[in-house]
Design a protein around this motif. Structure first.
Motif, mmCIF file in Angstrom:
data_model
loop_
_atom_site.group_PDB
_atom_site.id
_atom_site.type_symbol
_atom_site.label_atom_id
_atom_site.label_comp_id
_atom_site.label_asym_id
_atom_site.label_seq_id
_atom_site.Cartn_x
_atom_site.Cartn_y
_atom_site.Cartn_z
ATOM 1 N N VAL A 112 0.836 -1.200 0.000
ATOM 2 C CA VAL A 112 0.000 0.000 0.000
ATOM 3 C C VAL A 112 0.868 1.246 0.000
ATOM 4 O O VAL A 112 0.603 2.223 -0.714
ATOM 5 C CB VAL A 112 -0.959 -0.003 1.208
ATOM 6 N N GLY A 113 1.947 1.211 0.788
ATOM 7 C CA GLY A 113 2.852 2.353 0.858
ATOM 8 C C GLY A 113 3.518 2.644 -0.477
ATOM 9 O O GLY A 113 3.604 3.803 -0.905
ATOM 10 N N ALA A 118 4.046 5.978 -5.240
ATOM 11 C CA ALA A 118 4.093 6.102 -6.702
ATOM 12 C C ALA A 118 3.030 7.083 -7.198
ATOM 13 O O ALA A 118 3.301 7.932 -8.057
ATOM 14 C CB ALA A 118 3.889 4.729 -7.347
ATOM 15 N N LEU A 119 1.825 6.995 -6.652
ATOM 16 C CA LEU A 119 0.765 7.920 -7.052
ATOM 17 C C LEU A 119 1.150 9.360 -6.726
ATOM 18 O O LEU A 119 0.872 10.283 -7.496
ATOM 19 C CB LEU A 119 -0.539 7.557 -6.337
ATOM 20 N N GLY A 125 -2.856 11.806 -8.079
ATOM 21 C CA GLY A 125 -3.914 11.852 -7.075
ATOM 22 C C GLY A 125 -5.304 11.964 -7.678
ATOM 23 O O GLY A 125 -6.296 11.577 -7.057
ATOM 24 N N ALA A 126 -5.370 12.480 -8.910
ATOM 25 C CA ALA A 126 -6.683 12.645 -9.560
ATOM 26 C C ALA A 126 -7.367 11.308 -9.814
ATOM 27 O O ALA A 126 -8.574 11.277 -10.079
ATOM 28 C CB ALA A 126 -6.523 13.399 -10.875
ATOM 29 N N ILE A 127 -6.617 10.202 -9.705
ATOM 30 C CA ILE A 127 -7.217 8.889 -9.944
ATOM 31 C C ILE A 127 -8.313 8.595 -8.934
ATOM 32 O O ILE A 127 -9.211 7.793 -9.169
ATOM 33 C CB ILE A 127 -6.134 7.785 -9.898
ATOM 34 N N VAL A 128 -8.249 9.294 -7.796
ATOM 35 C CA VAL A 128 -9.282 9.102 -6.777
ATOM 36 C C VAL A 128 -10.642 9.593 -7.268
ATOM 37 O O VAL A 128 -11.674 9.256 -6.684
ATOM 38 C CB VAL A 128 -8.875 9.821 -5.466
ATOM 39 N N ASN A 129 -10.652 10.377 -8.361
ATOM 40 C CA ASN A 129 -11.924 10.850 -8.920
ATOM 41 C C ASN A 129 -12.761 9.708 -9.471
ATOM 42 O O ASN A 129 -13.950 9.885 -9.764
ATOM 43 C CB ASN A 129 -11.667 11.882 -10.027
ATOM 44 N N LEU A 130 -12.138 8.530 -9.651
ATOM 45 C CA LEU A 130 -12.901 7.361 -10.065
ATOM 46 C C LEU A 130 -13.893 6.945 -8.984
ATOM 47 O O LEU A 130 -14.837 6.207 -9.254
ATOM 48 C CB LEU A 130 -11.954 6.187 -10.379
ATOM 49 N N GLU A 422 0.686 14.819 0.200
ATOM 50 C CA GLU A 422 0.038 13.985 1.221
ATOM 51 C C GLU A 422 0.159 12.517 0.851
ATOM 52 O O GLU A 422 0.352 11.659 1.719
ATOM 53 C CB GLU A 422 -1.433 14.387 1.344
ATOM 54 N N LEU A 423 0.041 12.220 -0.441
ATOM 55 C CA LEU A 423 0.234 10.846 -0.900
ATOM 56 C C LEU A 423 1.645 10.362 -0.604
ATOM 57 O O LEU A 423 1.854 9.230 -0.167
ATOM 58 C CB LEU A 423 -0.041 10.760 -2.409
#
Length: 717
Positions: A112-113, A118-119, A125-130, A422-423
């Protein structure tokens, strides 16, 4: 201080620190620690780990996340959601609490880390928009129910069977209600009333810590645990002894199979590293054998959990012989001439051939003293691929949770939150923590809220809270032995049930019923697929993406006409009369790209079929934001087909970037510059003038004509 230095070491922005800031962080850090210690132990149990691993996860990861994160008030550490997801991902692979389970928990934290890091480094971070809002709410509600209700067995003092169906397991817990342990229920109820009452009446006091201290003290004074080691000869029931020894044999077989599977996979891994067809074939055979053993192991584990439930229903009563030895009989078989001790004894475990009976409740037990050692996480490459989907979902969920908390706090403090930083901070925290026996961590809403409320100014408060955990590990673990597990269960339940929200789904239903429906499907799927809850949110993401693609592929497109107020509306939706039989305005609310150009063609040809006398199809394109090569080619093709039918294709309100593409590609010249209007009002007025005048001039002998009107000359071929 140079910008690149603060980018590399974000914590340098804290300095210099004034006395006021240090004092504020010290108070906030101590206050958060009072919540962190009991919470971390409760969440470790939720993750299927000994409680000490919750304290390990509250040490190094907390420090690293605070040093390299972007939010000064975000507190990182064990959280309920990821604790449950970690357990759910690993339960099919190992027994909770076992050495292999602990190794896999640490390895999962590392995975997970790395994914979060990598993100963050690639600013993805925009991938969280999914994760749409209804999907998040549906998943969170289901996960909160799963987390909370999974603690029910600890609250009533019965075993929790673990099979491939969470709902079936929960039902078996409910079936055990007649066999509940009254003292355990009283401890749970007392802890709830104390925490809830202090929160309502004296919110400034650390209610959770006070409940832990009070219940631990009472537990020690009344000997709440109350265990006894006996031999098989002391139990006066062949049925009970047979069930206990059968349980012990099955446990040994499970351990043996687990070791065999691990050995087979290790041998296969070594052979795969070597070259040669023979080695690859041998490795494949070993993998196949391991898969068969794994299937046998899963069946054994399922049977074992049911045996444990059956054993719990077998209650015994102790009778002391004249020689002072204890004998235990089933309650219905106690001799009439013998007086029992009035306690109900149940099977607890078998240790070194001795049967352990208990008439009390479960406590935390012995917590190892000292700090975690530095250890490189054990990497089981054969299981990494299987854990990758869960690790990715945990990375996204944890990131979403941390950033939403950070932004909520930043809205009151005015601090700027950099999601990519933050990621990176969260990723480094999990990576560093995995080298010190930590499982997966993330930002905590409750502890961050406490930090913000108590005036934390910099991330130093989190480091102070971690120092408090270090002191507990070094000097106070022995005092936590008698802490009832039911109290930790209540702490978890109160934390997660507060996450359940119904209103956002109701609001989503009013706005977008399809999205709200996907949220409900995510909720139901997460419940039904539990304990593999990651599959629920993956389904929600898939449905969201599919819904989005369908909307892009079929954007709103309709033939329009004037409404009573003069604005344009769909003739079918509003039951309007067409503007004209000779020119047809079509609104197309989507970009002209490869994914929807076929639909653009369909809607234009549909307009022509409905109005066969039409000479102009006007596309109102103010919502067309872009056009790609496929779109340009399709528009050219449609225009030629219309021209062959004697119809002109026109556009109004196109944006600059779309006009630029059409001009550079030559499409504008092919359609004729007079076929483009600045806005729909000009286009409709011009066409109205043109067709009302009906100025038709002969052009040549093959009956082709030219319509002239206003500033437009349209060659209708």
């Amino acid at each position: 201080m140079s910008a690149w230095l603060t980018t590399l070491f974000p914590f340098l922005r804290w300095f210099p620190m004034s006395r006021e800031v240090i004092r504020a962080d010290l108070i906030a850090g101590i206050t958060v620690a009072l919540v962190l210690v009991p919470q971390s132990m409760a969440y470790a149990q939720l993750a299927g780990l000994p409680v000490v691993y919750g304290l390990y996860a509250s040490f190094v990861p907390v420090i690293v996340a605070s040093l390299w994160g972007s939010s000064s008030q975000l507190h990182t550490g064990p959280v309920a959601m990821l604790s449950l997801m970690s357990a759910a991902a690993l339960i099919p692979l190992a027994s909770p609490g076992s050495a292999e389970f602990i190794e896999l928990s640490v390895m999962l934290a590392l995975m997970v880390g790395i994914l979060r890091l990598a993100l963050g480094l690639f600013r993805l971070g925009a991938i969280v928009n999914l994760l749409s809002s209804p999907v998040i709410v549906g998943f969170t509600n289901a996960a909160a129910l799963i987390i909370g209700l999974s603690q029910l067995s600890k609250v009533i003092g019965v075993p929790f069977p673990r099979t491939e169906s969470y709902l079936a397991d929960l039902w078996r817990v409910i079936e055990q209600l007649p066999y509940l342990h009254l003292e355990t229920v009283l401890f749970a109820a007392g802890a709830f009333l104390l925490i809830y009452g202090l929160k309502r009446k004296l919110p400034s006091l650390p209610g959770v810590l006070i409940a832990v201290a009070v219940t631990t003290l009472i537990s020690a004074l009344v000997s709440y645990e109350n265990k006894m080691q006996v031999t098989q000869a002391q139990i006066q029931s062949e049925k009970v002894v047979s069930a206990m020894t059968d349980f012990a044999r099955a446990k040994q077989l499970i351990n043996k199979l687990t070791e065999e599977i691990s050995s087979l996979n290790q041998q296969a891994g070594k052979l795969e590293e070597q070259a040669g067809l023979e080695n690859i074939e041998q490795a494949a055979e070993l993998r196949a054998t391991a898969a068969v053993r794994k299937h046998e192991l899963n069946i054994l584990k399922k049977e074992q959990t049911l045996k444990r439930v059956a054993l719990h229903k077998m209650t015994l009563q102790g009778v002391q012989t004249p020689a002072g030895q204890w004998q235990f009989y089933p309650e219905e078989a106690v001799p009439d001439n013998r007086e029992s001790d009035e306690k109900s004894w149940r099977f607890d475990s078998i240790e070194d051939g001795q049967i352990v009976l208990s008439s009390g409740g479960a406590v935390v037990g012995t917590i190892p003293e000292g700090l975690p050692d530095f250890n490189v996480p054990t990497l089981q490459w054969d299981l990494m691929l299987a854990l990758l989907p869960a690790a990715l979902v945990m990375a996204l969920i944890g990131f979403m949770e941390a950033t939403s908390i950070s932004k909520a706090i930043a809205s009151t403090t005015g601090e700027r939150v950099d999601t990519s930083k933050e990621l990176v901070g969260q990723g480094l925290a999990n990576i560093a923590g995995s080298f010190f026996s930590s499982y997966t961590v993330s930002g905590s809403f409750s502890r961050s809220a406490v930090a913000a409320r108590t005036g934390a100014r910099t991330g130093m408060f989190a480091i102070i809270s971690a120092v408090a955990v270090v002191l507990v590990l070094l000097f106070f673990t022995t005092y936590l032995y008698h802490l009832p597990q039911a109290v930790l269960a209540v702490i978890v339940m109160m934390a997660v049930f507060s996450l359940i929200r119904i209103r956002p789904l109701i609001q989503a239903w009013r706005v977008d019923r399809v999205s709200a429906g996907i949220g409900v499907v995510t909720f139901l799927a997460t419940l039904l697929m539990a304990p593999a809850i990651a599959n629920g949110i993956l389904l929600g993401i898939s449905l969201t993406v599919l819904h989005y693609l369908i909307r892009i592929m079929r954007p709103r497109a309709e033939i329009v006409s004037h409404k009573e107020d003069g604005s344009l509306g769909g003739i079918k939706a509003h039951h309007l009369k067409p503007i004209s039989e000779l020119y047809v305005p079509v609104r197309f609310d989507g970009s002209l790209t490869f994914i929807n150009v076929a639909y653009f063609e369909d809607i234009v040809l549909e307009a022509l079929s409905e109005f066969p006398r039409a000479k102009v199809i006007l596309v109102i394109g103010s919502s067309i934001n872009e056009i790609d090569a496929s779109g340009e080619e399709k528009v050219r093709e449609v225009a030629r087909r219309l021209r062959d039918s004697g119809v002109q294709l026109m556009f109004s309100g196109l944006k600059h970037q779309v006009m630029q593409v059409m001009e550079s590609s030559g499409l504008m010249d092919e359609l004729g510059r007079e076929a483009f209007f600045a806005d729909k009002q000009t286009a409709l007025q011009t066409l109205k003038n043109l067709f009302e005048k009906r100025v038709i001039e002969p052009r040549d002998s093959d009956d082709r004509t030219v319509y002239r009107g206003g500033n437009v000359t349209s060659h209708l071929l």
